[in-house]
Scaffold this active site. Structure first.
Site, PDB file in Angstrom:
ATOM      1  N   LYS A 148      20.048  49.391  19.591  1.00  0.00           N
ATOM      2  CA  LYS A 148      20.349  48.361  20.587  1.00  0.00           C
ATOM      3  C   LYS A 148      19.807  48.806  21.940  1.00  0.00           C
ATOM      4  O   LYS A 148      19.677  50.005  22.138  1.00  0.00           O
ATOM      5  CB  LYS A 148      21.840  48.074  20.688  1.00  0.00           C
ATOM      6  CG  LYS A 148      22.803  49.256  20.791  1.00  0.00           C
ATOM      7  CD  LYS A 148      22.754  50.267  21.875  1.00  0.00           C
ATOM      8  CE  LYS A 148      22.878  49.942  23.307  1.00  0.00           C
ATOM      9  NZ  LYS A 148      22.835  51.128  24.196  1.00  0.00           N
ATOM     10  N   TYR A 232      27.448  46.004  25.206  1.00  0.00           N
ATOM     11  CA  TYR A 232      28.640  46.254  24.379  1.00  0.00           C
ATOM     12  C   TYR A 232      29.718  45.202  24.653  1.00  0.00           C
ATOM     13  O   TYR A 232      30.426  44.765  23.748  1.00  0.00           O
ATOM     14  CB  TYR A 232      29.203  47.651  24.657  1.00  0.00           C
ATOM     15  CG  TYR A 232      28.376  48.758  24.053  1.00  0.00           C
ATOM     16  CD1 TYR A 232      28.449  49.043  22.702  1.00  0.00           C
ATOM     17  CD2 TYR A 232      27.508  49.518  24.836  1.00  0.00           C
ATOM     18  CE1 TYR A 232      27.688  50.060  22.137  1.00  0.00           C
ATOM     19  CE2 TYR A 232      26.743  50.533  24.287  1.00  0.00           C
ATOM     20  CZ  TYR A 232      26.833  50.800  22.933  1.00  0.00           C
ATOM     21  OH  TYR A 232      26.069  51.803  22.386  1.00  0.00           O
TER      22      TYR A 232
END
Ligand code: NAD
Length: 380
Positions: A148, A232
């Site tokens: 990510k 996140y």
């Protein structure tokens, strides 16, 4: 017929279900009696074998988390490395007992196409480089995990998804929290609505970043803390919204306290996300303060990740029913084992490229909102 020969070249180039479909059609009239038993045995052996993973990019995350996690995995193991730093090769090959023929560099990566010991390429470089390496690995017929954020633009996410689809390989994003027990409980609560839908969410994620590196280099990182850490909260809020994405966002970038360091990217950014059911998330991410918190509230209860909400260990989580205490698990090992299982059984990963693309679209909207000062619709 030599079934092993039949299976070997097929397995890394086709999703399992294509392979099984092709095999059962092609052999329907041929396989009977003891041959059927032999086929079942070979299939079961193939299903039980461990898949070979290569880590591409041997920085901190590979060295400290993914490599060690691959010692704990049951469905896959570290079979090789791809690195641009020849000085790292000796330590990695010694530490993990890697074969020299399974060591690649960024120039000869395409050669993994000829290596049947490698099933999965795990791309662990700065985000702007994920697309190139994912696409090259897919074209070499290997399944791929991208760390990510998946890329630095939605257009690049689309290219990655298309390349994996064309090569008929699976693409996953390193969203390890889907395998964490606390976050699984959050997803369960969101789905079963024990506490009602989570309508109010707040998140804060940051650490103090003081050196020049790709994380504050716009070209390589795609942005600053929003790309690295804010993602996140974006992802967690969508989990808490039972998989829904926000319809619109607002955002404000705070004044920089170290403008000389953060001359290309934001230092701190605050944003809001509005979900289709009216739920709202207020969030902040920063390279100028430390925080790792996430709280979600419904009409009938709440869940509060008080510490280490999004990190690997040390999660402190309370709910309106009392504290939650789960045994720590190795998130990365669970994540990679599940991906290997998906490949071996033909199941689609739950952390596919579409999720990485969705998060990229939300982040792009947040940046646009900060730039324009206006509410921006999320274009999925
Ligand atoms: P790092 O800087 O420690 O390592 C980056 C690696 O990429 C190095 O091996 C470096 O040599 C290589 N690289 C190749 N080309 C490069 C270039 N042009 N510039 C800089 N490095 C280059 O970074 P990291 O912390 O290991 O992060 C790598 C990826 O993993 C990022 O996408 C990051 O977001 C992700 N990450 C994920 C988690 C997680 O919990 N899922 C945690 C940390 C990092």
């Amino acid at each position: 017929m030599n079934w092993t020969k039949l299976i070997r070249p097929l397995k890394s180039n086709f999703p399992r279900r294509d392979f099984l479909r092709g095999l059962s059609l092609g052999t329907a009239g041929l396989v009977t009696g003891s041959r059927l038993g032999c086929l079942a045995e070979v299939l079961s052996q193939n299903k039980n074998r461990k898949l070979g993973v290569v880590l591409l990019g041997l920085g901190k995350y590979s060295t400290n988390q993914l490599g060690p996690a691959l010692r704990a995995t049951k469905r896959c193991y570290l079979a090789g490395i791809v690195t641009g730093s020849p000085e790292k090769v000796e330590k990695w090959t010694n530490d993990y007992g890697l074969k020299q023929q399974n060591v690649y560099n960024y120039q000869n990566l395409e050669k993994i196409a000829d290596n049947p010991e490698i099933d999965i390429v795990y791309v662990v470089t700065p985000p702007a480089l994920h697309p190139e390496f994912v696409i090259r690995a897919a074209k070499a017929g290997k399944h791929v995990i991208s760390e990510k954020p998946m890329a630095t633009s939605v257009v690049d996410c689309d290219r990655m998804i298309a390349a994996c689809k064309a090569a008929r390989v699976q693409l996953a994003v390193g969203y390890r929290l889907h395998y964490d027990l606390y976050h699984k409980e959050m997803m369960r609560l969101a789905k079963e609505q024990d506490f009602g839908p989570f309508m109010k969410m707040t998140g804060d994620r940051g650490f103090v970043f003081g050196q020049r590196a790709w994380r504050i280099d716009k070209k390589l990182g795609g942005g600053g803390p929003m790309m690295d850490l804010g993602i996140y909260i974006v992802h967690g809020a969508c989990m808490a919204a039972n998989g829904a994405a926000p319809v619109s966002v607002t955002a404000v970038e705070e004044p920089k306290t170290k403008p000389e360091l953060f001359n290309e990217v934001e230092e701190t950014i605050r944003w809001t996300m509005d979900f289709p059911n009216g739920a709202k998330c207020q969030a902040v991410t920063s390279f100028n303060h430390s925080a790792d918190k996430f709280r979600i509230e419904g009409a009938k209860g709440w869940m509060d990740f008080k510490e280490h909400a999004f990190t690997y260990r040390g999660i402190v989580c309370e709910t309106s029913r009392g504290p939650l205490t789960y045994a720590a698990i190795n998130q990365q090992a669970a994540q990679m084992d599940d991906f290997a299982d998906c490949i071996l059984t033909g199941r689609k990963t739950q952390v596919g490229g579409e999720l990485g693309r969705r998060d990229m679209a939300i982040i792009a909207a947040v940046y646009e909102a900060a730039r324009t000062g206006k509410r921006v619709d999320v274009k999925l």
